[in-house]
Structure formats: C-alpha cells, structure tokens
Design a protein around this motif. Structure first.
Motif, PDB file in Angstrom:
ATOM      1  N   GLY A 240       0.790  -1.221   0.000  1.00 40.18           N
ATOM      2  CA  GLY A 240       0.000   0.000   0.000  1.00 40.18           C
ATOM      3  C   GLY A 240       0.820   1.268   0.000  1.00 40.18           C
ATOM      4  O   GLY A 240       0.276   2.362  -0.160  1.00 40.18           O
ATOM      5  N   LEU A 241       2.122   1.152   0.169  1.00 36.49           N
ATOM      6  CA  LEU A 241       3.024   2.304   0.142  1.00 36.49           C
ATOM      7  C   LEU A 241       3.704   2.348  -1.223  1.00 36.49           C
ATOM      8  O   LEU A 241       4.081   1.314  -1.772  1.00 36.49           O
ATOM      9  N   ASP A 242       3.873   3.567  -1.774  1.00 36.69           N
ATOM     10  CA  ASP A 242       4.291   3.647  -3.174  1.00 36.69           C
ATOM     11  C   ASP A 242       5.635   4.312  -3.428  1.00 36.69           C
ATOM     12  O   ASP A 242       6.090   4.371  -4.566  1.00 36.69           O
ATOM     13  N   THR A 243       6.294   4.831  -2.391  1.00 39.44           N
ATOM     14  CA  THR A 243       7.531   5.577  -2.608  1.00 39.44           C
ATOM     15  C   THR A 243       8.578   5.205  -1.564  1.00 39.44           C
ATOM     16  O   THR A 243       8.277   5.150  -0.371  1.00 39.44           O
ATOM     17  N   GLU A 244       9.794   4.958  -2.026  1.00 35.00           N
ATOM     18  CA  GLU A 244      10.935   4.716  -1.155  1.00 35.00           C
ATOM     19  C   GLU A 244      11.832   5.950  -1.169  1.00 35.00           C
ATOM     20  O   GLU A 244      12.242   6.411  -2.232  1.00 35.00           O
ATOM     21  N   VAL A 245      12.113   6.484   0.005  1.00 29.71           N
ATOM     22  CA  VAL A 245      12.961   7.674   0.139  1.00 29.71           C
ATOM     23  C   VAL A 245      14.120   7.327   1.064  1.00 29.71           C
ATOM     24  O   VAL A 245      13.908   6.801   2.161  1.00 29.71           O
ATOM     25  N   VAL A 246      15.338   7.617   0.620  1.00 32.86           N
ATOM     26  CA  VAL A 246      16.532   7.255   1.379  1.00 32.86           C
ATOM     27  C   VAL A 246      17.313   8.514   1.742  1.00 32.86           C
ATOM     28  O   VAL A 246      17.600   9.355   0.889  1.00 32.86           O
ATOM     29  N   PHE A 247      17.669   8.603   3.024  1.00 36.38           N
ATOM     30  CA  PHE A 247      18.486   9.709   3.520  1.00 36.38           C
ATOM     31  C   PHE A 247      19.771   9.165   4.132  1.00 36.38           C
ATOM     32  O   PHE A 247      19.779   8.090   4.730  1.00 36.38           O
ATOM     33  N   ARG A 248      20.844   9.936   3.978  1.00 39.88           N
ATOM     34  CA  ARG A 248      22.102   9.594   4.643  1.00 39.88           C
ATOM     35  C   ARG A 248      22.461  10.727   5.598  1.00 39.88           C
ATOM     36  O   ARG A 248      22.503  11.897   5.202  1.00 39.88           O
ATOM     37  N   LYS A 249      22.743  10.366   6.842  1.00 37.91           N
ATOM     38  CA  LYS A 249      23.111  11.373   7.831  1.00 37.91           C
ATOM     39  C   LYS A 249      24.492  11.933   7.506  1.00 37.91           C
ATOM     40  O   LYS A 249      25.434  11.178   7.222  1.00 37.91           O
TER      41      LYS A 249
END
Length: 259
Positions: A240-249
């Motif tokens: 049901g979730l459509d977007t993957e977002v990746v962050f790097r500290k």
C-alpha cells in the motif's frame, strides 16, 4: 459574645510564600517543551496542522491527548485478527518482499551485512526477519507492543536507544507519526554519521484510517531531515506504500545538502 479565631503565624507565612511563588511557577510551566510526551498532557495539534516549510504534510485532527493517540495505534497493533494474519498467512509473503527491498539496498551500497539495523514500528517483525535472512544479523525492531526476540517495546517518538547507535534504520509507518519532526529527530539522533535511513511512504493516495498524518510530496521529508541529505528516491509497491525515500546522515555538520 462570639469567640474570635486568629490565624496562626505559620499559616500566614504559608500564604505569603505561596503567593510570592506564583510568578516562578508560571515561568516554570511556560518553559516546558512543546512536544512533551506525557500521555496525560500531550494533545493533538489543531486541524490542518503543518510544520513550517512542510505544507505537503498534514496532521489529522481528532486526538484529545497523547494517550488517546497511543490507544488508537494499539487498537490496530493488538487486534487479534490482524495479529493472526501477520504471523501466519502474511508472514512469509511479507518477508519475501522485504528481502527483495533489502537486497536491492545492498546492491546500491546503502546496507551491508556489518550494518547495525533498526526497524521502526515493526509490529510482529517481518522486516527484522528479512534483514537477518539477507545477512544483516545485528537487527532489531521497536513497536508499542513487543514481540521478542525480533521486536522490543519502544515509542518511535522517543526511541529507547543511545545517540548514534545504528548504521541503518528502516520504517514503513511514517504516516502513523503524530509528531513527524519528533519521529525524524529520533532517527537522526540514533543514526551514526554516514548512517542510512530508508522510509516507505505513500504519496499517491490517502493513508489508512489509523494514520496520524498525510504526506503529499517528499518535500516535507527533505525539510524534516535537518542533519541528512536525500540520496535516493524511487517508486515501490510496498503493501500500500508507493515511494521509497533514502536519507544519509551527514558526517560533517558543514556538509552541504545535495553535494
């Protein structure tokens, strides 16, 4: 003649001390943090609440206290029918999907077998089991309801871990955060410099009835992650979730976002 009763000096001194202390008490309570998580006092933000710079992120109204918000989340997490489905029919199916996601993150160099990993809002722990199956053995999940050994008890608004404890954090429950800035702030607090956070969110439709917020673009996430840079975004099909977002500290406070 009616007898008279005079107040004792001790009582008079008490009254004088009490009234003299009122300004100090007012100042003390006025300095309490805005996002105090005491279940008896923390209240829901007003309708259509949005943090500065996050107009595409709306907090849903309807909670009179933090305790009422937690209870609503528990209503889903403790639902016997759902827990039966999560631990039987959905167990292997979801693990296989998570294994695919995590293998792809390993191929991109965003996750490794040496990563110390945390899954936020892990419920019964399918994503934790998936991490272990792809070789990330030092993995654990947190949820309001523990399910040892994969999931321990923890509130994602106030993680029960030390600063810079993890190399990798994953969550697909951002929409359940009543205070998104606290949710993200805790991720950035517990991530090591250079650590990676992966969020699965929904942008194309309204989230489920237990969600506490609605996200309409990735812009609010970029605003909320003050100590990190977005390094990857793509479309996914994740329950049901459509977007993957990746962050790097960021490793250095002087690093420029997007560099």
């Amino acid at each position: 003649m009616k007898p008279t009763h005079s107040k004792t000096p001790t009582f008079r001194y008490f009254l004088i001390s009490f009234f003299l202390s009122l300004p100090f008490l007012f100042l003390l309570f006025s300095l309490q943090p805005h996002f105090h998580l005491d279940p008896s006092t923390a209240v829901h933000p007003p309708p259509e609440y949005a943090l500065n710079g996050t107009e595409d992120l709306k907090i849903r109204p309807g909670y009179s206290s933090y305790a009422s918000y937690v209870q609503r989340q528990l209503n889903k997490t403790l639902n016997p029918r759902l827990r039966q489905i999560w631990t039987t029919r959905d167990w292997n199916r979801k693990i296989q999907v998570f294994v695919k996601f995590f293998d792809e993150l390993k191929e991109k160099g965003l996750l490794s077998n040496e990563s110390k990993a945390l899954c936020i809002g892990a419920r019964v722990g399918q994503e934790v089991e998936a991490l272990k199956r792809v070789g990330v053995s030092d993995s654990v999940g947190i949820d309001l309801v523990p399910r040892p050994p994969l999931v321990i008890k923890g509130d994602f608004h106030q993680q029960p871990f030390a600063d810079e404890a993890f190399d990798f954090e994953f969550s697909n429950v951002f929409d359940h955060a009543l205070y998104p800035d606290k949710f993200v702030g805790e991720i950035e607090r517990t991530l090591k410099p250079g650590g990676v956070c992966v969020l699965h969110v929904t942008l194309s439709k309204r989230a489920d009835k237990y969600s506490a917020n609605d996200l309409y673009s990735v812009k609010p996430l970029i605003t909320l992650f003050k100590r990190s840079e977005m390094v990857h975004v793509r479309k996914v099909d994740g329950f049901g979730l459509d977007t993957e977002v990746v962050f790097r500290k960021k490793k250095d406070a002087n690093e420029i976002q997007g560099s």
